[in-house]
Scaffold this active site. Structure first.
Site, PDB file in Angstrom:
ATOM      1  N   GLU A 164       0.863  -1.228   0.036  1.00 17.58           N
ATOM      2  CA  GLU A 164       0.234   0.039  -0.167  1.00 17.58           C
ATOM      3  C   GLU A 164       0.880   1.197   0.009  1.00 17.58           C
ATOM      4  OE1 GLU A 164      -2.597  -3.370   1.299  1.00 17.58           O
ATOM      5  OE2 GLU A 164      -0.599  -2.715   1.837  1.00 17.58           O
ATOM      6  N   GLN A 187      -7.850  -2.470  -0.510  1.00 17.14           N
ATOM      7  CA  GLN A 187      -8.863  -3.533  -0.619  1.00 17.14           C
ATOM      8  C   GLN A 187      -9.933  -3.424   0.381  1.00 17.14           C
ATOM      9  OE1 GLN A 187      -7.758  -7.964  -0.516  1.00 17.14           O
ATOM     10  NE2 GLN A 187      -7.844  -7.439  -2.467  1.00 17.14           N
ATOM     11  N   PHE A 188      -9.459  -3.068   1.704  1.00 15.31           N
ATOM     12  CA  PHE A 188     -10.183  -2.784   2.815  1.00 15.31           C
ATOM     13  C   PHE A 188      -9.541  -1.358   3.376  1.00 15.31           C
ATOM     14  CE2 PHE A 188     -10.985  -7.011   2.169  1.00 15.31           C
ATOM     15  CZ  PHE A 188     -12.077  -7.428   2.487  1.00 15.31           C
ATOM     16  N   ALA A 189     -10.454  -0.329   3.759  1.00 17.50           N
ATOM     17  CA  ALA A 189      -9.836   0.666   4.368  1.00 17.50           C
ATOM     18  C   ALA A 189      -9.092   0.399   5.534  1.00 17.50           C
ATOM     19  CB  ALA A 189     -11.117   1.312   5.255  1.00 17.50           C
ATOM     20  N   ASP A 190      -9.103  -0.814   6.415  1.00 17.35           N
ATOM     21  CA  ASP A 190      -8.239  -1.183   7.406  1.00 17.35           C
ATOM     22  C   ASP A 190      -6.758  -1.269   7.051  1.00 17.35           C
ATOM     23  OD1 ASP A 190     -10.616  -2.577   9.369  1.00 17.35           O
ATOM     24  OD2 ASP A 190     -10.862  -2.409   7.369  1.00 17.35           O
ATOM     25  N   PHE A 191      -6.634  -1.533   5.742  1.00 16.62           N
ATOM     26  CA  PHE A 191      -5.231  -1.761   5.119  1.00 16.62           C
ATOM     27  C   PHE A 191      -4.405  -0.682   4.931  1.00 16.62           C
ATOM     28  CE2 PHE A 191      -6.865  -6.033   3.260  1.00 16.62           C
ATOM     29  CZ  PHE A 191      -6.811  -6.641   4.529  1.00 16.62           C
ATOM     30  N   HIS A 233     -11.100  -5.678   9.243  1.00 15.53           N
ATOM     31  CA  HIS A 233     -12.056  -5.493   8.001  1.00 15.53           C
ATOM     32  C   HIS A 233     -13.043  -4.791   8.105  1.00 15.53           C
ATOM     33  CE1 HIS A 233      -9.398  -9.159   6.972  1.00 15.53           C
ATOM     34  NE2 HIS A 233      -9.503  -8.811   5.749  1.00 15.53           N
TER      35      HIS A 233
END
Length: 658
Positions: free
Chosen positions: A397, A419-423, A464
């Site tokens: 990222e 892919q997910f905001a968490d990442f 996630h």
């Protein structure tokens, strides 16, 4: 030290000497000024000048170079006036950053130099984006980026080199191996014998050279650059050198054994090259003395002129405005016809129309190409726009956000999908320190949208499901949007892509397929920074966004006599203060609802602003209804209890009792 002049004529060899001598004399002047107390800090590159000068002379003027804080020779070899550089170092108004940043932490499109930030590694990903723009534009250019041996331990180094390797980008990754990261010797930094050997792991060429031999540096960079312009690919170049001063002057050099200084003093790049030119009959003592007198006079004059340049003046409005690239949004009205679409399909529509409008728009993310993305939002895009503009990325990222900024610097637009905001945590530094601060620091836009599939409700657990918008609303320089409906999802994403500033675009994945609505056909924009009133009443106001909008609407539907006004903010930075003020005036009672956790969630900012600016209109304390101050559990029973929705009715009851 052996110098091979190859086919270089005397005049060119002499010009190289001038370019090498000048930054050394500037450095000498800086050290005198430091001792006199006229400047406060200096990062010396004495002993390493051959790398900066030789490599810069080998690059074409229209090609980007990304140097570091000991590479004065890059700037002087690109003929930036010393007066301008000195104004920058002294924090003058006429410096590249108007006094907002120090040292070489700046960029300049005029000289195609992109400076570093203090974190050392992130500039390497920018080089990837710059080179990618050249490849897409079919320009036969190379990009040169510097790093030190210490930064090769950072994840940014690995990510950037790996991306460049996978994408065959024409980037020269130049490592200045000077033996120490501040005071830490190389044997405490890495185990491999040669840093050039790291190239093997990336499937690229690795070369090690004598970084103090200016002709070897020039010839090597010249050969590599000519080759990768025609056959794009990255090359890793390790330049062995030594810094004869401290990391910066205040740190001293006591940690370095004296025998190292004695050894490397004999390898001084300037004195050795000077001796070679004398031996070749190109230089003599008189010519050297004349040059030094000339340069000394020029340096003294430009330094003193810079000291007399104006200081910045305090102007809070200018400071705040300069956080963002000037942009007056054009509101493009929607067509009268519409089609029922899911929230997810509205996002796809926005991306599709934007890709058609902007041939310089590139979308990047994990699995977004042939697979169509984790949520199939870009399904079919590669067939329509090609893999050059719809790019699968390695799982990195930080490098991809940085590459987005590099694309922007070199004339492109970028949409980066998390892919997910968490990442996003893995790319956090690039967002809050590079995207957010670039325009404030040196006036360059950061034309990047980061898409953030966010939120809970799907039983996806702690990694996630987070609502992490408050991480970014705290950061000046970013814009943050958060649509709750398919129509807004389309209009706000198109507007975000049009905006040359960095935009964090939060899209709630629970709504992807569960929510449908009429979406106007064709290309239109929704105003960034403008809230919408979805219900009007006179008893209390709910201020919310994202999934909270639907919780509020459900409550009003089930309690039709509740007398609620419902404000959907839609944008969190900037947010619509006027709409909030009017609603507070109208009802006197306010409940702020959001999915994020309570403590330091974005609702705290709204609450504080209302207390400060609308206190006279309040008939009750502002109440916040938010999710628990815990991580997000996976089990549905626990998740439902975690979410703010489970406390909405009791929070409203509490508010109305006042």
């Amino acid at each position: 030290m052996h110098f091979n002049r190859r086919d270089k004529d005397d005049q060119f060899l002499l010009e190289i000497y001038k370019k090498l001598l000048y930054p050394r004399m500037v450095e000498d002047k800086m050290l005198k000024l430091l001792r006199q107390g006229r400047i406060g800090k200096w990062f010396s590159g004495i002993g390493q000048e051959a790398i900066a000068v030789g490599s810069t002379l080998a690059m074409q003027k229209q090609e980007y170079i990304l140097p570091m804080h000991r590479n004065l020779g890059v700037f002087t070899s690109r003929n930036i006036p010393l007066k301008k550089l000195m104004a920058q170092w002294q924090g003058k108004l006429t410096g590249f950053t108007k006094g907002r940043d120090r040292s070489f932490h700046f960029g300049t499109q005029d000289y195609k130099i992109i400076g570093m930030i203090s974190h050392l590694g992130p500039q390497m990903a920018l080089a990837d984006g710059i080179a990618l723009a050249d490849v897409l534009a079919k320009k036969q250019h190379a990009t040169l980026v510097f790093t030190g041996e210490g930064a090769t331990s950072e994840g940014d180094f690995h990510e950037a080199v790996n991306v460049a390797s996978v994408w065959n980008l024409p980037v020269i990754f130049l490592i200045e191996n000077n033996g120490y990261g501040l005071s830490t010797p190389i044997n405490e930094q890495f185990k491999c014998k040669n840093l050039a050997d790291k190239a093997i792991g990336y499937g690229i060429e690795g070369i090690q050279i004598d970084g103090n031999n200016i002709l070897e540096v020039y010839d090597t960079i010249d050969r590599i650059a000519k080759d990768i312009r025609q056959n794009p690919r990255p090359v890793l170049l390790e330049c062995l050198t030594f810094r004869m001063r401290g990391h910066e002057e205040a740190s001293g050099t006591k940690y370095v054994p004296q025998e190292l200084f004695d050894e490397w003093e004999k390898k001084d790049p300037l004195s050795n090259y000077e001796a070679f030119l004398i031996e070749e009959g190109i230089l003599n003592a008189d010519a050297i003395q004349k040059l030094k007198v000339q340069f000394k006079s020029e340096i003294e004059s430009e330094v003193e002129e810079a000291f007399n340049e104006p200081e910045p003046t305090e102007n809070a409005s200018d400071e705040e405005n300069d956080m963002y690239f000037p942009h007056q949004q054009e509101i493009i009205l929607a067509e009268t016809t519409s089609t029922e679409k899911r929230y997810l399909d509205a996002i796809t529509d926005a991306l599709d129309l934007s890709m058609e409008k902007y041939p310089n728009l590139v979308i990047m993310g994990q699995d977004i190409a042939d697979y169509g993305g984790a949520f199939k939002i870009t399904d079919g895009f590669t067939e329509k726009y090609g893999k050059g503009r719809v790019r699968n990325t390695p799982i990195c990222e930080s490098a991809i956000v940085g590459a987005g900024l590099g694309l922007s610097i070199n004339g492109y637009k970028a949409v980066v999908e998390m892919q997910f905001a968490d990442f996003v945590t893995v790319g956090f530094n690039q967002i809050v320190n590079n995207l957010a601060k670039t325009h404030y620091r040196w006036g360059e836009k950061a034309d990047v949208v980061v898409r953030m599939p966010t939120g809970a409700g799907t039983g996806a657990g702690p990694f996630h499901s987070q609502s992490n918008e408050a991480w970014f609303t705290k950061t000046p320089g970013l814009k943050v949007v958060y649509p709750a409906f398919p129509e807004d999802a389309k209009g706000l994403l198109i507007a975000a892509i049009e905006d040359p500033n960095p935009v964090l675009y939060f899209e709630h994945k629970y709504l992807y397929r569960s929510l449908s609505g009429p979406v106007p056909d064709g290309y239109f924009t929704t105003e960034i920074g403008k809230a919408v009133t979805l219900a009007s009443g006179n008893k209390f106001t709910i201020i919310t966004y994202g999934l909270g909008v639907h919780w509020g609407l459900e409550y009003i539907k089930n309690n039709p006599q509740c007398g609620a006004t419902l404000i959907d903010l839609r944008t969190l930075q900037p947010w619509d203060k006027e709409a909030v003020r009017n609603a507070v005036k109208q009802t006197g009672r306010v409940l702020i609802l959001h999915e994020d956790t309570l403590t330091n969630g974005f609702g705290a900012e709204i609450s504080a602003w209302i207390a400060e600016h609308c206190f006279e209109y309040l008939d009750a304390p502002v109440i916040r209804c938010a999710s628990l101050d815990t991580a997000i559990p996976m089990n549905k029973i626990l998740e439902d209890d975690f979410l703010a929705k489970s406390r909405l009715a009791t929070s409203i009851e509490k508010l109305l009792k006042y």
